[in-house]
Design a protein around this motif. Structure first.
Motif, mmCIF file in Angstrom:
data_model
loop_
_atom_site.group_PDB
_atom_site.id
_atom_site.type_symbol
_atom_site.label_atom_id
_atom_site.label_comp_id
_atom_site.label_asym_id
_atom_site.label_seq_id
_atom_site.Cartn_x
_atom_site.Cartn_y
_atom_site.Cartn_z
ATOM 1 N N GLN A 52 -39.917 -36.641 -92.339
ATOM 2 C CA GLN A 52 -40.794 -35.510 -92.649
ATOM 3 C C GLN A 52 -41.883 -35.891 -93.653
ATOM 4 O OE1 GLN A 52 -39.937 -33.005 -90.084
ATOM 5 N NE2 GLN A 52 -39.914 -31.535 -91.697
ATOM 6 N N ALA A 53 -42.342 -34.895 -94.419
ATOM 7 C CA ALA A 53 -43.451 -35.149 -95.344
ATOM 8 C C ALA A 53 -42.984 -36.031 -96.496
ATOM 9 C CB ALA A 53 -43.964 -33.820 -95.880
ATOM 10 N N ASP A 54 -43.936 -36.699 -97.135
ATOM 11 C CA ASP A 54 -43.494 -37.667 -98.140
ATOM 12 C C ASP A 54 -44.371 -37.769 -99.393
ATOM 13 O OD1 ASP A 54 -45.659 -38.741 -96.916
ATOM 14 O OD2 ASP A 54 -44.685 -40.551 -96.214
ATOM 15 N N GLN A 75 -39.052 -35.827 -97.786
ATOM 16 C CA GLN A 75 -38.866 -34.398 -98.017
ATOM 17 C C GLN A 75 -37.408 -34.006 -98.297
ATOM 18 O OE1 GLN A 75 -41.138 -32.266 -95.106
ATOM 19 N NE2 GLN A 75 -39.966 -30.400 -95.349
ATOM 20 N N LEU A 113 -30.820 -15.809 -89.736
ATOM 21 C CA LEU A 113 -32.242 -15.566 -89.477
ATOM 22 C C LEU A 113 -32.509 -14.099 -89.194
ATOM 23 C CD1 LEU A 113 -33.398 -16.970 -86.017
ATOM 24 C CD2 LEU A 113 -31.126 -16.157 -86.529
ATOM 25 N N LYS A 173 -32.754 -20.565 -90.621
ATOM 26 C CA LYS A 173 -32.067 -20.527 -89.322
ATOM 27 C C LYS A 173 -31.301 -21.810 -89.040
ATOM 28 C CE LYS A 173 -35.987 -21.980 -86.457
ATOM 29 N NZ LYS A 173 -36.880 -21.639 -85.355
ATOM 30 N N GLY A 226 -42.489 -21.750 -91.760
ATOM 31 C CA GLY A 226 -43.128 -22.853 -91.057
ATOM 32 C C GLY A 226 -44.195 -22.456 -90.050
ATOM 33 N N GLY A 240 -37.540 -36.795 -85.900
ATOM 34 C CA GLY A 240 -37.884 -35.456 -86.384
ATOM 35 C C GLY A 240 -38.282 -34.538 -85.249
ATOM 36 N N ARG A 249 -44.377 -46.339 -93.877
ATOM 37 C CA ARG A 249 -44.665 -45.353 -92.834
ATOM 38 C C ARG A 249 -45.986 -45.699 -92.170
ATOM 39 N NH1 ARG A 249 -44.037 -38.909 -93.321
ATOM 40 N NH2 ARG A 249 -41.897 -39.589 -93.016
ATOM 41 N N TYR A 267 -45.835 -35.297 -83.702
ATOM 42 C CA TYR A 267 -46.057 -33.862 -83.799
ATOM 43 C C TYR A 267 -47.490 -33.459 -83.551
ATOM 44 C CZ TYR A 267 -47.297 -34.088 -88.832
ATOM 45 O OH TYR A 267 -47.865 -34.329 -90.039
ATOM 46 N N GLY A 324 -37.686 -24.439 -96.424
ATOM 47 C CA GLY A 324 -38.439 -25.692 -96.521
ATOM 48 C C GLY A 324 -39.016 -25.770 -97.933
HETATM 49 P P1 FAD Z 1 -41.276 -26.062 -93.252
HETATM 50 O O1 FAD Z 1 -41.008 -27.310 -93.987
HETATM 51 O O2 FAD Z 1 -41.589 -26.129 -91.812
HETATM 52 O O3 FAD Z 1 -40.001 -25.145 -93.470
HETATM 53 C C1 FAD Z 1 -39.785 -23.970 -92.744
HETATM 54 C C2 FAD Z 1 -38.304 -23.625 -92.800
HETATM 55 O O4 FAD Z 1 -38.138 -22.345 -92.222
HETATM 56 C C3 FAD Z 1 -37.452 -24.589 -92.011
HETATM 57 O O5 FAD Z 1 -36.358 -25.003 -92.793
HETATM 58 C C4 FAD Z 1 -37.010 -23.777 -90.795
HETATM 59 O O6 FAD Z 1 -35.711 -24.114 -90.352
HETATM 60 C C5 FAD Z 1 -37.036 -22.364 -91.333
HETATM 61 N N1 FAD Z 1 -37.287 -21.346 -90.323
HETATM 62 C C6 FAD Z 1 -38.206 -21.378 -89.334
HETATM 63 N N2 FAD Z 1 -38.161 -20.244 -88.637
HETATM 64 C C7 FAD Z 1 -37.205 -19.460 -89.197
HETATM 65 C C8 FAD Z 1 -36.699 -18.161 -88.924
HETATM 66 N N3 FAD Z 1 -37.185 -17.436 -87.915
HETATM 67 N N4 FAD Z 1 -35.709 -17.689 -89.692
HETATM 68 C C9 FAD Z 1 -35.195 -18.420 -90.712
HETATM 69 N N5 FAD Z 1 -35.653 -19.658 -91.017
HETATM 70 C C10 FAD Z 1 -36.641 -20.170 -90.272
HETATM 71 N N6 FAD Z 1 -46.667 -33.318 -93.966
HETATM 72 C C11 FAD Z 1 -47.097 -34.349 -94.690
HETATM 73 O O7 FAD Z 1 -47.762 -34.134 -95.705
HETATM 74 N N7 FAD Z 1 -46.775 -35.629 -94.291
HETATM 75 C C12 FAD Z 1 -45.984 -35.877 -93.184
HETATM 76 O O8 FAD Z 1 -45.690 -37.016 -92.861
HETATM 77 C C13 FAD Z 1 -45.517 -34.814 -92.417
HETATM 78 N N8 FAD Z 1 -44.706 -35.017 -91.351
HETATM 79 C C14 FAD Z 1 -44.238 -33.944 -90.660
HETATM 80 C C15 FAD Z 1 -43.402 -34.126 -89.557
HETATM 81 C C16 FAD Z 1 -42.917 -33.030 -88.851
HETATM 82 C C17 FAD Z 1 -42.006 -33.245 -87.683
HETATM 83 C C18 FAD Z 1 -43.273 -31.716 -89.254
HETATM 84 C C19 FAD Z 1 -42.741 -30.491 -88.520
HETATM 85 C C20 FAD Z 1 -44.115 -31.543 -90.347
HETATM 86 C C21 FAD Z 1 -44.612 -32.641 -91.058
HETATM 87 N N9 FAD Z 1 -45.448 -32.484 -92.164
HETATM 88 C C22 FAD Z 1 -45.895 -33.525 -92.854
HETATM 89 C C23 FAD Z 1 -45.822 -31.185 -92.661
HETATM 90 C C24 FAD Z 1 -44.920 -30.769 -93.796
HETATM 91 O O9 FAD Z 1 -43.583 -31.068 -93.495
HETATM 92 C C25 FAD Z 1 -45.129 -29.310 -93.986
HETATM 93 O O10 FAD Z 1 -46.482 -29.069 -94.353
HETATM 94 C C26 FAD Z 1 -44.226 -28.720 -95.042
HETATM 95 O O11 FAD Z 1 -42.879 -29.005 -94.754
HETATM 96 C C27 FAD Z 1 -44.447 -27.227 -95.079
HETATM 97 O O12 FAD Z 1 -43.450 -26.607 -95.808
HETATM 98 P P2 FAD Z 1 -42.989 -25.147 -95.429
HETATM 99 O O13 FAD Z 1 -41.881 -24.853 -96.374
HETATM 100 O O14 FAD Z 1 -44.170 -24.269 -95.388
HETATM 101 O O15 FAD Z 1 -42.459 -25.213 -93.925
#
Ligand code: FAD
Length: 670
Positions: free
Chosen positions: A48-50, A113, A137, A39, A225, A185, A286, A335, A17
């Motif tokens: 997603q986030a924007d 995103q 994973l 994974k 995540g 999503g 949005r 969510y 992510g």
């Molecule tokens: P994530 O973006 O969650 O990325 C985690 C990645 O890890 C994913 O690709 C996943 O497939 C992978 N993963 C998970 N578990 C495993 C594993 N065991 N092994 C290997 N890979 C794994 N934020 C905003 O600011 N505005 C929004 O409108 C907004 N909308 C959202 C809508 C949804 C449905 C979600 C879930 C989140 C939303 N968010 C929003 C929050 C924002 O998307 C997150 O804060 C941001 O994406 C965090 O980034 P990250 O890389 O920490 O985690």
């Protein structure tokens, strides 16, 4: 090609992510042997986030893809506040600048995103052979008890499961659960049950499953995540509120008579709740609506109750008497989110957690993705420079001390803002249960410095030398047990603040007269920087001071020489950049000591190190000395970390202090 049976990497990143991709980007720029696994079988395409905050755009720019986001995104300049008037009729009560002027070269923009992840992926391809390995994973992770300072050790063993294509595509993404073509999503939403264990089990049972591979790593970064598998293996808790909020999000091209639909709006209705309007790229808008709350740990909320129609209906009620419909819906989701922070961000400074894995909160202030990327922007260069043997491993302690505080501040802010956003507006000053709209506006305005990301101010540590700050983090000693606290002189500027990111003003290249925003020169390439504000070098006394500094930096026992491998260019670990204040046309490059514009064999003089604060031909005068509040006669020295944060400041003569500061964490190679 089957994966290698037993592979060694410096860094293994789990999750691709925004946080994982930012970490990988640092590794690609610093030449670190890295793998990144996710994974999921596919990247995300929309939704997603924007929101991209100013600081995030500055970071993107330092990696050379800021322009892509800036050009494609919708620019959000004004926030309109809408509330019921005394008759209960919805009215625009205020307008506020979305980003206060002068905060950054950038303002807040909005882009989904998927595009942002695309920029990262393109950049990884351009600068390295790191590719995201999808459908992979971890199944187990162990950490040997080795000396944190043993750089040659690979103390982490991770077993990676390679999924078949079929397994890696989440079931819900194959069939849109609302029976239409609209992407939702939900399959990535945490309203869906976490499927990590299920995926591992399916892969085990499936005869077509790919191989299981053992990877030995020096460092692992868990960016997986909110459900973080890595966090759960480490046994770290998420601490905070018991309540979870359920949010509905709808990306539509609206048909409406609401006049501010292309502005960011916070609309409070009298009795039907609130909606946040975010104008997006490609004519999209949005709508964010907080639908309900539920207790943490309760059975998952029944998401089948939430549909795009239901989210729209709520918006229609809140926005009445204005009408809103749509004919095109691009994406929608629901969510569940609580306000929580991870108890620890690292295990023995070998396994780290970042992003949603260690902080979750509401989406209202557009912080999730930004703060997640900024976590690994903080961590990535530290891990890279330690892995390369440039920096002492003790700098890794500053990741938790610096970023956990930011996460905590974020949750505190979100708490306050959530109450103000979701509450019912006060009917009059005696209505104590209602929310005061003046308070809402004041909180919003005060929070702008924080939400823009520019307000980040890291506390004292071995790499942030604040004066008289008793809140020193870590024990302030390095591997050899040497005390490393060397205070910088904050009094030399009221604008360049130790602990915060270097602001940007226009300067001109001495050699070719081209104007630059100073931040444009501060690329994220893993180098430390010494910024020499050389002052008025037409003054013979000042010129002698600057020359003396050049002599000191060039001596064979100087830290600059000792930390740079003999065969490497002298600017490869620490780059010296100069800004002087004398008239450009009265100064020659050759007036400066070679330390300020090094000569490199086979390449010649470096023409991109010396800048001047003077009038440009076409873009005016940057007034950099005035804006930076640095004495234009005497100047000063500013040390910047590879992530652009100010580490130390001193006078041109304070070379012993500067040397002591650097020796606290830079390792000697010669
Ligand atoms: P994530 O973006 O969650 O990325 C985690 C990645 O890890 C994913 O690709 C996943 O497939 C992978 N993963 C998970 N578990 C495993 C594993 N065991 N092994 C290997 N890979 C794994 N934020 C905003 O600011 N505005 C929004 O409108 C907004 N909308 C959202 C809508 C949804 C449905 C979600 C879930 C989140 C939303 N968010 C929003 C929050 C924002 O998307 C997150 O804060 C941001 O994406 C965090 O980034 P990250 O890389 O920490 O985690």
């Amino acid at each position: 090609v089957p994966p290698p049976a037993d592979s060694h990497v410096d860094v293994l990143i789990v999750g691709a992510g925004p946080a994982g991709l930012m970490a990988a980007t640092w590794m690609s720029r610093c030449g670190i042997k890295t793998r990144i696994v996710d994974k999921r079988g596919t990247k995300i395409f929309n939704g997603q986030a924007d929101g991209l905050q100013c600081r995030t755009l500055e970071i993107f720019d330092s990696f050379d893809f800021g322009h892509r986001a800036w050009r494609e995104a919708n620019h959000m300049l004004e926030v309109c506040l809408w509330n019921p008037d005394e008759q209960g009729v919805l009215r625009r009560s205020d307008r506020v600048a979305d980003t206060p002027s002068g905060l950054s070269r950038f303002t807040e923009v909005v882009l989904h995103q998927g595009r942002i992840e695309r920029f990262f992926l393109d950049s990884l391809k351009e600068h390295s052979d790191i590719t995201v390995e999808r459908g992979v994973l971890p199944e187990s992770i162990t950490l040997d008890d080795v000396d944190a300072y043993d750089r040659k050790a690979y103390p982490i063993t991770v077993k990676l499961q390679h999924l078949t294509e079929e397994e890696a595509i989440p079931a819900e993404s194959k069939v849109h659960s609302n029976g239409s073509d609209v992407q939702n999503g939900l399959f990535r939403s945490n309203l869906a049950k976490d499927d990590t264990e299920g995926i591992i089990n399916a892969a085990k049972k499936n005869p077509r499953a790919g191989s299981l591979e053992t990877v030995k790593a020096k460092y692992v970064i868990g960016c997986d995540g909110a459900h973080s598998w890595v966090r759960r293996q480490l046994g770290f808790a998420m601490e905070g509120e018991q309540t979870d909020y359920i949010w509905g999000v709808l990306d539509i091209i609206p048909v409406t008579d609401f006049p501010d639909i292309r502005m960011r709006c916070a609309i409070h209705s009298e009795n039907s709740g609130s909606v946040m309007v975010i104008p997006r790229e490609n004519k999209l808008v949005r709508l964010y609506i907080q639908l309900t709350t539920t207790e943490k740990g309760e059975a998952q909320y029944d998401r089948s109750q939430i549909t795009p129609e239901m989210i729209l209906k709520s918006a229609q009620k809140i926005m009445a008497p204005y009408k809103i419909e749509y004919t095109y819906c691009d994406w929608w989701t629901a969510y569940q989110i609580g306000q929580r922070v991870g108890s620890k961000f690292s295990k023995n400074e070998r396994i780290f957690l970042a992003g949603d894995a260690v902080h979750t909160h509401s989406p209202k202030a557009g912080q999730g993705m930004n703060v997640s990327m900024q976590d690994t922007y903080n961590l990535g260069w530290k891990v890279a420079l330690v892995a390369k043997g440039i920096c002492d491993p003790s700098i890794l302690k500053t990741y938790q001390s610096e970023r956990r505080k930011i996460a905590q501040d974020l949750i505190d802010f979100d708490h306050k803002f959530s109450r103000l956003f979701s509450g019912r507006p006060a009917k009059n000053i005696l209505d104590e249960e209602g929310i005061s709209m003046t308070e809402f506006k004041d909180t919003f305005k005060k929070a702008q410095l924080f939400t823009s990301g520019i307000g980040v101010d890291y506390g004292t540590s071995m790499i942030v030398a604040k004066e008289g700050d008793s809140t020193a983090q870590g024990d302030g000693t390095n591997v050899s047990g040497k005390k490393t606290q060397v205070a910088g002189k904050q009094s030399l500027s009221s604008v360049i603040k130790i602990g915060t990111r270097m602001p940007s003003f226009q300067v001109i290249n001495q050699a070719d007269a081209r104007p630059w925003q100073f931040q444009e020169i501060l690329k994220s390439d893993g180098r430390w920087r010494i910024i020499v504000f050389a002052g008025n070098i037409k003054d013979p006394q000042q010129s002698a001071r600057v020359h003396a500094l050049g002599e000191t930096l060039s001596q064979s026992e100087s830290f600059l020489r000792r930390c740079t491998p003999a065969e490497a260019p002298i600017d490869s670990i620490v780059e010296v950049l100069t800004i002087h204040s004398a008239p450009r046309q009265e100064v020659e490059l050759s007036d400066f000591h070679e330390a300020f514009h090094p000569f490199q064999k086979g390449i010649g003089w470096d023409y991109w190190k010396i800048y001047v604060d003077d009038m440009s031909y076409h873009e005016g005068h940057g007034q950099a000395y005035k804006n930076y509040d640095v004495d234009p006669e005497k100047g000063c020295i500013v040390v910047l970390r590879p992530d652009m944060y100010v580490s130390w400041m001193g006078d041109l003569e304070d070379t012993v202090d500067m040397q002591n500061f650097f020796e606290g964490f830079l390792l000697s190679v010669n």
